[in-house]
Design an enzyme around this catalytic site. Sequence first.
Site, PDB file in Angstrom:
ATOM      1  N   GLU A  49       0.839  -1.201   0.000  1.00 54.40           N
ATOM      2  CA  GLU A  49       0.000   0.000   0.000  1.00 54.40           C
ATOM      3  C   GLU A  49       0.872   1.248   0.000  1.00 54.40           C
ATOM      4  O   GLU A  49       1.988   1.245   0.532  1.00 54.40           O
ATOM      5  CB  GLU A  49      -0.905  -0.008   1.235  1.00 54.40           C
ATOM      6  CG  GLU A  49      -1.901   1.145   1.288  1.00 54.40           C
ATOM      7  CD  GLU A  49      -2.751   1.123   2.556  1.00 54.40           C
ATOM      8  OE1 GLU A  49      -3.492   2.104   2.776  1.00 54.40           O
ATOM      9  OE2 GLU A  49      -2.662   0.143   3.325  1.00 54.40           O
TER      10      GLU A  49
ATOM     11  N   SER B 209       2.375   4.764   1.132  1.00 51.90           N
ATOM     12  CA  SER B 209       2.783   5.106   2.482  1.00 51.90           C
ATOM     13  C   SER B 209       2.615   6.593   2.768  1.00 51.90           C
ATOM     14  O   SER B 209       3.122   7.439   2.027  1.00 51.90           O
ATOM     15  CB  SER B 209       4.251   4.719   2.706  1.00 51.90           C
ATOM     16  OG  SER B 209       4.704   5.190   3.958  1.00 51.90           O
TER      17      SER B 209
ATOM     18  N   ARG C 244       4.030   7.870   5.231  1.00 57.02           N
ATOM     19  CA  ARG C 244       5.311   8.289   5.800  1.00 57.02           C
ATOM     20  C   ARG C 244       6.226   8.862   4.731  1.00 57.02           C
ATOM     21  O   ARG C 244       7.060   9.732   5.015  1.00 57.02           O
ATOM     22  CB  ARG C 244       6.016   7.108   6.471  1.00 57.02           C
ATOM     23  CG  ARG C 244       5.283   6.504   7.647  1.00 57.02           C
ATOM     24  CD  ARG C 244       6.112   5.393   8.267  1.00 57.02           C
ATOM     25  NE  ARG C 244       7.319   5.923   8.896  1.00 57.02           N
ATOM     26  CZ  ARG C 244       8.332   5.167   9.297  1.00 57.02           C
ATOM     27  NH1 ARG C 244       8.313   3.859   9.105  1.00 57.02           N
ATOM     28  NH2 ARG C 244       9.384   5.730   9.865  1.00 57.02           N
TER      29      ARG C 244
ATOM     30  N   ALA D 110      -6.845 -17.988  -7.164  1.00 59.77           N
ATOM     31  CA  ALA D 110      -8.287 -18.184  -7.296  1.00 59.77           C
ATOM     32  C   ALA D 110      -8.924 -18.692  -6.003  1.00 59.77           C
ATOM     33  O   ALA D 110     -10.039 -18.288  -5.647  1.00 59.77           O
ATOM     34  CB  ALA D 110      -8.580 -19.151  -8.439  1.00 59.77           C
ATOM     35  N   ARG D 111      -8.223 -19.548  -5.283  1.00 55.97           N
ATOM     36  CA  ARG D 111      -8.794 -20.076  -4.041  1.00 55.97           C
ATOM     37  C   ARG D 111      -8.958 -18.975  -2.995  1.00 55.97           C
ATOM     38  O   ARG D 111     -10.002 -18.873  -2.349  1.00 55.97           O
ATOM     39  CB  ARG D 111      -7.913 -21.197  -3.493  1.00 55.97           C
ATOM     40  CG  ARG D 111      -8.545 -21.955  -2.338  1.00 55.97           C
ATOM     41  CD  ARG D 111      -7.601 -23.006  -1.784  1.00 55.97           C
ATOM     42  NE  ARG D 111      -8.272 -23.906  -0.857  1.00 55.97           N
ATOM     43  CZ  ARG D 111      -7.643 -24.854  -0.167  1.00 55.97           C
ATOM     44  NH1 ARG D 111      -6.325 -25.029  -0.320  1.00 55.97           N
ATOM     45  NH2 ARG D 111      -8.308 -25.630   0.663  1.00 55.97           N
TER      46      ARG D 111
ATOM     47  N   ARG E 264     -17.283 -11.300   1.249  1.00 58.75           N
ATOM     48  CA  ARG E 264     -17.373  -9.860   1.001  1.00 58.75           C
ATOM     49  C   ARG E 264     -18.338  -9.473  -0.119  1.00 58.75           C
ATOM     50  O   ARG E 264     -18.350  -8.308  -0.530  1.00 58.75           O
ATOM     51  CB  ARG E 264     -15.977  -9.313   0.682  1.00 58.75           C
ATOM     52  CG  ARG E 264     -14.956  -9.540   1.787  1.00 58.75           C
ATOM     53  CD  ARG E 264     -15.356  -8.898   3.097  1.00 58.75           C
ATOM     54  NE  ARG E 264     -14.338  -9.097   4.135  1.00 58.75           N
ATOM     55  CZ  ARG E 264     -14.390  -8.611   5.360  1.00 58.75           C
ATOM     56  NH1 ARG E 264     -15.443  -7.894   5.727  1.00 58.75           N
ATOM     57  NH2 ARG E 264     -13.426  -8.850   6.220  1.00 58.75           N
TER      58      ARG E 264
END
Length: 249
Positions: A104, A106, A108, A193-194, A203
């Site tokens: 992701e 940052s 910071r 895929a799993r 979700r």
Amino acid sequence: MTDTPTEDAKTDAPTFRSDVTVELVKHSAADSDVLWAARVSTAGEQSLEEITKDPERSKGLINYLMRDRHGSPFEHNSMTFFISAPIFVFREFMRHRVGWSYNEESGRYRELEPVFYVPGASRKLVQEGRPGKYVFVEGSQEQYELTSRAMEDSYRQAYAAYQEMLAGGVAREVARSVLPVGLFSSMYATCNARSLMHFLGLRTQHELAAVPSFPQREIEMVGEKMEAEWAKLMPLTYAAFNKNGRVAP
């Protein structure tokens, strides 16, 4: 809805979005991946011949593996998505740890862009009932106006405080503390895929689901877009997932 500004058009004025971004940026995923992984148990190295065969001929095997929950053959593939969504979506996302990798942006190391989430008109605002038995229903026009005004005012104030601290020499990692979870962030998420099927089972809501789920709408929006991309890559696996109650094997 306002799109995220580009670097060339960067502005300190907050912008607001009601959507999310999901892009499939890289993949190695096909129904044949399930077949050669499954058939190595009986065919050894000859199972690699499945790569060049038409997987439609073996869709019964894929359905059998899904139905009887032989899950590991569904792990020999990979999909990487670029996702831009509110931070509160990512906090839910990262509860999914097995079979997922994340990176992701940052707060910071870069100045965070003033892009914030405000629910669109189709987002149900009112919760009725108690936990475990509640439902969401449409809000009134007054409630939608209140939500938009309160959120936008709060975002503007928070981002102004963030900019004031940065201008005063306060470190980014400290100044970001005033920013709300409605701020948009971005990340790369890689799964197989799993692991994606497990994510979708929890979700998203779907009429074919054998087990009901009650996701927050914003993470469901992300899930729906990921599902659409996966369905094109592995149509036989996707069909078997739906046929067998949308339960990850």
